[in-house]
Design an enzyme around this catalytic site. Sequence first.
Site, PDB file in Angstrom:
ATOM      1  N   ASP A  57      -4.865  -5.376 -10.147  1.00  0.00           N
ATOM      2  CA  ASP A  57      -3.708  -4.523 -10.432  1.00  0.00           C
ATOM      3  C   ASP A  57      -3.474  -4.404 -11.935  1.00  0.00           C
ATOM      4  O   ASP A  57      -3.176  -3.319 -12.448  1.00  0.00           O
ATOM      5  CB  ASP A  57      -2.450  -5.078  -9.754  1.00  0.00           C
ATOM      6  CG  ASP A  57      -2.496  -4.918  -8.243  1.00  0.00           C
ATOM      7  OD1 ASP A  57      -3.413  -4.243  -7.741  1.00  0.00           O
ATOM      8  OD2 ASP A  57      -1.617  -5.473  -7.566  1.00  0.00           O
ATOM      9  N   ASP A 115       0.797  -1.233   0.000  1.00  0.00           N
ATOM     10  CA  ASP A 115       0.000   0.000   0.000  1.00  0.00           C
ATOM     11  C   ASP A 115       0.830   1.283   0.000  1.00  0.00           C
ATOM     12  O   ASP A 115       0.416   2.295   0.579  1.00  0.00           O
ATOM     13  CB  ASP A 115      -0.967   0.022   1.198  1.00  0.00           C
ATOM     14  CG  ASP A 115      -2.025  -1.067   1.120  1.00  0.00           C
ATOM     15  OD1 ASP A 115      -2.392  -1.436  -0.016  1.00  0.00           O
ATOM     16  OD2 ASP A 115      -2.471  -1.545   2.173  1.00  0.00           O
ATOM     17  N   SER A 162      -2.696 -10.806  -5.267  1.00  0.00           N
ATOM     18  CA  SER A 162      -3.669 -11.265  -4.275  1.00  0.00           C
ATOM     19  C   SER A 162      -4.737 -10.212  -4.037  1.00  0.00           C
ATOM     20  O   SER A 162      -4.608  -9.059  -4.448  1.00  0.00           O
ATOM     21  CB  SER A 162      -2.958 -11.575  -2.955  1.00  0.00           C
ATOM     22  OG  SER A 162      -1.930 -12.514  -3.125  1.00  0.00           O
ATOM     23  N   THR A 166       1.383  -0.046  -7.626  1.00  0.00           N
ATOM     24  CA  THR A 166       0.561  -0.233  -8.821  1.00  0.00           C
ATOM     25  C   THR A 166       0.203   1.105  -9.452  1.00  0.00           C
ATOM     26  O   THR A 166       0.242   1.260 -10.682  1.00  0.00           O
ATOM     27  CB  THR A 166      -0.719  -1.010  -8.471  1.00  0.00           C
ATOM     28  OG1 THR A 166      -0.358  -2.259  -7.852  1.00  0.00           O
ATOM     29  CG2 THR A 166      -1.538  -1.294  -9.714  1.00  0.00           C
ATOM     30  N   SER A 196       5.048  -8.146  -5.605  1.00  0.00           N
ATOM     31  CA  SER A 196       3.983  -8.285  -4.607  1.00  0.00           C
ATOM     32  C   SER A 196       4.534  -7.802  -3.269  1.00  0.00           C
ATOM     33  O   SER A 196       5.533  -8.330  -2.790  1.00  0.00           O
ATOM     34  CB  SER A 196       3.552  -9.745  -4.491  1.00  0.00           C
ATOM     35  OG  SER A 196       3.185 -10.278  -5.741  1.00  0.00           O
ATOM     36  N   GLY A 197       3.910  -6.795  -2.667  1.00  0.00           N
ATOM     37  CA  GLY A 197       4.408  -6.288  -1.395  1.00  0.00           C
ATOM     38  C   GLY A 197       5.815  -5.733  -1.526  1.00  0.00           C
ATOM     39  O   GLY A 197       6.165  -5.126  -2.532  1.00  0.00           O
ATOM     40  N   LYS A 224       3.059  -9.147 -13.624  1.00  0.00           N
ATOM     41  CA  LYS A 224       3.136  -9.363 -12.185  1.00  0.00           C
ATOM     42  C   LYS A 224       2.972 -10.846 -11.932  1.00  0.00           C
ATOM     43  O   LYS A 224       1.981 -11.454 -12.364  1.00  0.00           O
ATOM     44  CB  LYS A 224       2.049  -8.566 -11.460  1.00  0.00           C
ATOM     45  CG  LYS A 224       2.147  -8.619  -9.943  1.00  0.00           C
ATOM     46  CD  LYS A 224       1.244  -7.568  -9.295  1.00  0.00           C
ATOM     47  CE  LYS A 224       1.447  -7.525  -7.791  1.00  0.00           C
ATOM     48  NZ  LYS A 224       0.702  -6.417  -7.150  1.00  0.00           N
TER      49      LYS A 224
END
Length: 225
Positions: A55, A13, A41, A17, A117-118, A37
Amino acid sequence: MSKGLFITGTGTDVGKTYVTGLIVKKLRELGSCAYYKAAVSGNSRAYDLSLIPGDAVFVRKVSGISQSVKEMCPYIYENAVSPHLAARIEGNPVDLEKVKQGYEALEGYDYVTMEGSGGILCPIRLDDTELWLEDIVSDLNLPSLLIADAGLGTINSVVLTAEYMKQKNLPLKGIIFNNFKKGDVMHEDNLRMCELRTGLRVLDCVEHGARNLNIAAEDLAALYE
């Protein structure tokens, strides 16, 4: 042969993206662009119950690319957790070879922007096979760009991420701040401190709701290898 760049973040967050969509949009000034990607999730389902890679849909809309969404994300999960846990709940664990094949299938594009991711330490698969996000970046031999929120706490998260990537021999080309407020004393100081402690340049400062990057397309393209 296409050139690639990996987009990582200081965590979840921080706007990876969102900024990735702006990056792809800018690069369209110079050539054909693709988004990729490995695992995404926290997705909703369509009327036919198939999962929609949110995304990918977002980047496609923001950037204006015509690439098929099916090319963008080989692994799509419903639960909003890291891919290793989502796969434990839902099945369909990430296979590195399939990820590589999907990436290599995009070689017809001039620029391929791959989003993580993250953060860089995101666990991708932990069962009989151990796979971390950094393993994918290393295997694809991609340079990276770090996205960070401009606000409180970013010095710590930026420096720790940069130092970890340096230890793991993952080339980091620079930093982009998201949610930056021009003239904000803390945001301006965060920029200086991150550059001081990492030796990296903050290449752009994206204000909340921005629709374009301030960095020139040619300078952005120079990050890709």
